[in-house]
Design an enzyme around this catalytic site. Structure first.
Site, PDB file in Angstrom:
ATOM      1  N   ARG A 259       0.848  -1.193   0.000  1.00 28.02           N
ATOM      2  CA  ARG A 259       0.000   0.000   0.000  1.00 28.02           C
ATOM      3  C   ARG A 259       0.885   1.244   0.000  1.00 28.02           C
ATOM      4  O   ARG A 259       1.821   1.349   0.786  1.00 28.02           O
ATOM      5  CB  ARG A 259      -0.890   0.042   1.248  1.00 28.02           C
ATOM      6  CG  ARG A 259      -1.744  -1.200   1.482  1.00 28.02           C
ATOM      7  CD  ARG A 259      -3.088  -1.113   0.825  1.00 28.02           C
ATOM      8  NE  ARG A 259      -3.836  -2.352   1.035  1.00 28.02           N
ATOM      9  CZ  ARG A 259      -4.620  -2.582   2.082  1.00 28.02           C
ATOM     10  NH1 ARG A 259      -4.738  -1.664   3.021  1.00 28.02           N
ATOM     11  NH2 ARG A 259      -5.284  -3.718   2.186  1.00 28.02           N
ATOM     12  N   ARG A 273       1.631   1.319  10.534  1.00 25.49           N
ATOM     13  CA  ARG A 273       1.259   1.743   9.178  1.00 25.49           C
ATOM     14  C   ARG A 273       2.506   1.688   8.299  1.00 25.49           C
ATOM     15  O   ARG A 273       3.402   2.522   8.429  1.00 25.49           O
ATOM     16  CB  ARG A 273       0.680   3.158   9.195  1.00 25.49           C
ATOM     17  CG  ARG A 273       0.037   3.552   7.881  1.00 25.49           C
ATOM     18  CD  ARG A 273      -0.515   4.968   7.939  1.00 25.49           C
ATOM     19  NE  ARG A 273      -1.583   5.129   8.899  1.00 25.49           N
ATOM     20  CZ  ARG A 273      -2.846   4.758   8.683  1.00 25.49           C
ATOM     21  NH1 ARG A 273      -3.175   4.189   7.542  1.00 25.49           N
ATOM     22  NH2 ARG A 273      -3.769   4.953   9.617  1.00 25.49           N
ATOM     23  N   GLU A 345      -6.915  -1.861  14.355  1.00 26.57           N
ATOM     24  CA  GLU A 345      -7.668  -2.702  13.419  1.00 26.57           C
ATOM     25  C   GLU A 345      -6.743  -3.779  12.848  1.00 26.57           C
ATOM     26  O   GLU A 345      -5.683  -3.476  12.300  1.00 26.57           O
ATOM     27  CB  GLU A 345      -8.233  -1.864  12.276  1.00 26.57           C
ATOM     28  CG  GLU A 345      -8.954  -2.683  11.219  1.00 26.57           C
ATOM     29  CD  GLU A 345      -9.053  -1.974   9.885  1.00 26.57           C
ATOM     30  OE1 GLU A 345      -9.073  -2.662   8.850  1.00 26.57           O
ATOM     31  OE2 GLU A 345      -9.091  -0.721   9.868  1.00 26.57           O
ATOM     32  N   SER A 348     -10.799  -6.732   8.648  1.00 26.78           N
ATOM     33  CA  SER A 348     -12.093  -6.249   8.176  1.00 26.78           C
ATOM     34  C   SER A 348     -12.784  -7.413   7.493  1.00 26.78           C
ATOM     35  O   SER A 348     -12.195  -8.035   6.594  1.00 26.78           O
ATOM     36  CB  SER A 348     -11.942  -5.082   7.194  1.00 26.78           C
ATOM     37  OG  SER A 348     -11.550  -3.912   7.862  1.00 26.78           O
ATOM     38  N   ARG A 387      -0.024  -5.589  12.641  1.00 26.10           N
ATOM     39  CA  ARG A 387      -0.740  -5.173  13.847  1.00 26.10           C
ATOM     40  C   ARG A 387      -0.973  -6.342  14.795  1.00 26.10           C
ATOM     41  O   ARG A 387      -1.057  -6.143  16.007  1.00 26.10           O
ATOM     42  CB  ARG A 387      -2.043  -4.482  13.463  1.00 26.10           C
ATOM     43  CG  ARG A 387      -1.761  -3.182  12.705  1.00 26.10           C
ATOM     44  CD  ARG A 387      -2.997  -2.446  12.303  1.00 26.10           C
ATOM     45  NE  ARG A 387      -2.642  -1.235  11.563  1.00 26.10           N
ATOM     46  CZ  ARG A 387      -3.512  -0.341  11.117  1.00 26.10           C
ATOM     47  NH1 ARG A 387      -4.805  -0.514  11.352  1.00 26.10           N
ATOM     48  NH2 ARG A 387      -3.098   0.720  10.456  1.00 26.10           N
TER      49      ARG A 387
END
Length: 420
Positions: A259, A273, A345, A348, A387
């Site tokens: 990303r 991140r 998080e 998802s 994470r």
């Protein structure tokens, strides 16, 4: 993408949905204008073709000036048809671009909200650990135990990249194998796909054009580095038609993901991140009647991974303003990180109804004699590794600076119980 007939028949519902998702109705208006003109010109073109066909039959029976007049008239008709066809192709491009940028319709159970503040906490599991010392953040633990090398990651690739070393690399590999084995036991078929995907694939799952600035593009080959294994896994069945008895289909896959994190700024040190990260993905292809039940199963399968690691977590139902582009309903699973004193998080879990299947043209046949229909697709992380690593290091840290290896991971680390 949405069914264009739904957009035509009830544009006000689409307008409301866009407002609830914090988006403008600019593309909806552009679609409606282009589609109205397209339908009008299509009707005109069909009428002209019918006229040309009817007159063409009579021309051989005519003589002299009458014949020449009709030929000239039909030449003008053919020129007008050609002009219409050119304009229709232009309008098709406008309509396609608009539809590709309109997000999925949220399920009626999704709360309307502006942003993450309006997400609903569905449940919390486990207790936030209490320490008799001040818990450290993961990067402090990792640096003191020589598990992560940030400087050499930057040296090799730039900011936002890192190197796992020694027991840090082994711990991540253990997590990947633990997750894949658990998903195998849950009934998912393991696959390993290419880590680069073509333009058709990123269009199919909705990353393009919506998230094109967040992906790494290989310009020379018009290929994209995998942004999430959802993309190659879902597109495995692009342009295919399943038989009813083949559904549901469940896959799990490990892949590195990339990303750019375009427009975002790193608000923390460490690996919360980053630009490259490992992830274990789950994906399902199901009958439309079963998709939201399948979402609950998918969510539980991801939660089982967390429970097996003994990590405190909470489950959030995302509101309309915080939900992903392709999702009709989405749960986020957040792990508690005591060093950061906050939630992260890590997964998802989304039901995308037929939104992705329309884009990738993935169908099933309800019965041999019936017309094919679009399947519903689902995907979820089980889990994202950086994470999860953060949560393991921070929840299992000890006063003496060591880290206890979660029991579920010890078989994958040859019985090792302490990282020190």
């Amino acid at each position: 993408m949405l069914d264009v007939n739904i957009i035509r028949q009830d544009p006000e519902s689409i307008r409301t949905m866009l407002r609830n998702r914090n988006q403008t109705d600019e593309r909806l208006n552009a679609f409606l204008a282009a589609d109205g003109e397209w339908r009008s010109l299509t009707e005109r073109g069909n009428a002209l073709r019918k006229l040309r066909n009817e007159v063409s039959v009579t021309i051989p029976k005519l003589n002299g000036s009458d014949k020449k007049t009709k030929i000239d008239e039909m030449r003008a008709v053919s020129d007008e048809i050609a002009t219409i066809d050119t304009k229709l192709a232009e309008l098709d491009g406008i309509r396609d671009e608009c539809v590709l940028n309109i997000p999925n319709m949220p399920h009626h159970s999704v709360p309307v909200g502006k942003d993450a503040e309006d997400n609903v906490v569905v449940m919390e599991h486990g207790s936030i650990p209490k320490f008799d010392f001040d818990p450290k953040e993961h990067f402090e633990i990792a640096e003191s135990l020589d598990l992560i090398d940030f400087e050499r990651g930057v040296k090799v690739a730039g900011s936002g990249f890192y190197v796992l070393k020694g027991d840090g690399a082994r711990l991540e590999r253990a997590l990947i194998n633990y997750m894949l084995d658990m998903h195998h036991d849950q009934g998912y078929r393991e696959i390993f796909t290419p880590a680069v995907v073509n333009r058709t694939a990123v269009i199919g799952t909705g990353q393009y054009p919506n998230l094109k600035d967040d992906m790494y593009w290989l310009e020379r080959d018009d290929m994209w580095l995998n942004p999430t294994a959802e993309v190659p896994v879902t597109n495995l069945h692009q342009d295919e038609i399943f038989e009813r008895n083949e559904l549901p289909i469940s896959y799990t896959a490990y892949l590195p993901s990339f990303r750019r994190e375009a427009g975002r700024h790193s608000d923390t040190r460490g690996i919360v991140r980053v630009h490259q990260f490992n992830k274990v993905e789950m994906a399902k292809f199901v009958h439309p009647d079963d998709s939201f039940t399948a979402l609950e199963t998918l969510r539980n399968d991801a939660e089982e991974v967390i429970r097996g690691l003994g990590l405190p977590y909470r489950t959030l139902l995302l509101c309309t303003g915080d939900m992903g582009f392709s999702a009709a309903k989405c749960y986020d699973l957040e792990l508690y990180a005591p060093g950061r004193k906050g939630w992260l998080e890590a997964s998802s879990c989304s039901c995308c109804t037929d939104f992705q299947a329309r884009r990738a043209r993935i169908k099933f046949r309800p019965e041999p004699h019936l017309k094919s229909e679009f399947v519903h697709t689902l995907n979820g992380s089980g889990l994202a590794l950086p994470r999860t690593m953060v949560a393991v290091l921070e929840n299992y840290q000890n006063k003496d600076g060591t880290v206890t290896v979660p029991e579920a991971l010890r078989p994958y680390m040859k019985g090792q119980s302490i990282i020190g």
